[in-house]
Design an enzyme around this catalytic site. Structure first.
Site, PDB file in Angstrom:
ATOM      1  N   CYS A   4      -5.101  -3.377   2.671  1.00 25.19           N
ATOM      2  CA  CYS A   4      -4.766  -3.407   4.096  1.00 25.19           C
ATOM      3  C   CYS A   4      -5.991  -3.651   4.997  1.00 25.19           C
ATOM      4  CB  CYS A   4      -4.010  -2.139   4.471  1.00 25.19           C
ATOM      5  SG  CYS A   4      -3.001  -2.364   5.950  1.00 25.19           S
ATOM      6  N   LYS A  64      -9.647   2.441  -1.728  1.00 24.55           N
ATOM      7  CA  LYS A  64      -9.926   1.823  -0.412  1.00 24.55           C
ATOM      8  C   LYS A  64     -11.231   2.356   0.183  1.00 24.55           C
ATOM      9  CE  LYS A  64      -7.274   0.858   3.858  1.00 24.55           C
ATOM     10  NZ  LYS A  64      -5.993   1.192   4.549  1.00 24.55           N
ATOM     11  N   GLU A  95       0.851  -1.196   0.000  1.00 26.18           N
ATOM     12  CA  GLU A  95       0.000   0.000   0.000  1.00 26.18           C
ATOM     13  C   GLU A  95       0.895   1.259   0.000  1.00 26.18           C
ATOM     14  OE1 GLU A  95      -2.034   0.168   3.777  1.00 26.18           O
ATOM     15  OE2 GLU A  95      -3.444   1.715   3.137  1.00 26.18           O
TER      16      GLU A  95
END
Ligand code: ACM
Length: 270
Positions: A146, A113, A42
């Protein structure tokens, strides 16, 4: 669909703010990996701990109109590799914590995200689209980033949409994820590639220690490769993407068909 592919996960520690240096390393390491698919962590073009949104904005990359993103596309094309990596994405006056999948023909897909971790809520705009599965010659690919690991719904949604391989760029600071991804792989019968960074960042009043231990898991939860806690590593596995089509557990259980969504309706409303 290719029968077998080489999938690699490239763990490294970016220098905060050194976008050009990171992109050069991405080129060098992708070349070295000689793989069909490589996954990077990330926010690998920038580092993680922005002082504020303005700083993040100044290090962000516009997908359709920047030399940085053009360079990333060139890396995928030159090395004939499907490239997955996390970066801060600028779009107008918004900035997303995004992951790109860039194909060797230069085609690009972006996931933004949707579930932001801790102070990311003060830095980024939350993703504005449902994650999609991208059909490629090396398998159907889904991306999550993540902290998305703690929401089983996202991995399930991608698997129900036919994902074979979940690419999971990460900057993990908590200790649960690597073990939790065993469940994500097994309960969905998919390959998962969690590519984490390592190292320490101290740019605000807190110090962050990233946990390394990047890993590749099979649809049956077998640990195919794992990196250590604190060093640069290229780990890889030769995998058969179509193995993830098999959701059979016993002679009487195809576990996707066995689902009883009529009893999970709460998931849609709560
Ligand atoms: C995280 O989502 N970077 C912990």
């Amino acid at each position: 669909l290719k029968t077998e592919i080489k999938a690699s996960c490239i763990q490294f520690c970016p220098e905060f703010g050194d976008t050009v240096g990171s992109i050069n390393r991405i080129f060098e390491l992708t070349t070295k990996a000689e793989s069909d698919l490589v996954v990077f962590p990330e926010l690998i073009t920038s580092g993680y701990e922005f002082k504020d949104r303005e700083e993040c904005f100044s290090l962000s990359i516009d997908v359709s109109n920047s030399s940085e993103f053009a360079n990333l596309i060139e890396i995928a094309v030159k090395t004939h590799t499907y490239l997955v990596l996390g970066f801060p994405e600028r779009a107008g006056d918004q900035v997303f914590n995004s992951s790109a999948l860039i194909s060797p023909s230069g085609e690009t897909n972006i996931y933004r995200k949707i579930q932001l971790f801790d102070r990311e809520k003060e830095i980024f705009d939350p993703g504005d689209e449902a994650p999609k599965v991208i059909k490629t010659e090396i398998g159907n690919i889904g991306m999550m980033i993540c902290f998305d690991w703690i929401f089983p719904e996202i991995c399930r949604s991608l698997a129900l949409d036919g994902a074979h391989i979940i690419c999971h760029p990460s900057n993990l600071v908590l200790s649960y994820c690597q073990r939790a991804m065993f469940a994500r792989s097994v309960e969905n019968g998919v390959f998962t590639i969690t590519c984490n960074r390592y190292g320490v960042e101290r740019r605000t009043d807190r110090q962050l220690q990233f946990t390394g231990r990047s890993q590749i898991l099979s649809p049956k939860g077998k640990l195919l490769a794992q990196a250590s806690e604190n060093e640069d590593s290229i780990i890889f596995a030769n995998i058969r993407p179509a193995d993830a089509d098999d959701k059979k557990l016993t002679d009487l259980n195809q576990f996707f068909e066995d689902r009883r969504p009529e009893f999970y309706q709460r998931l849609q409303t709560k």
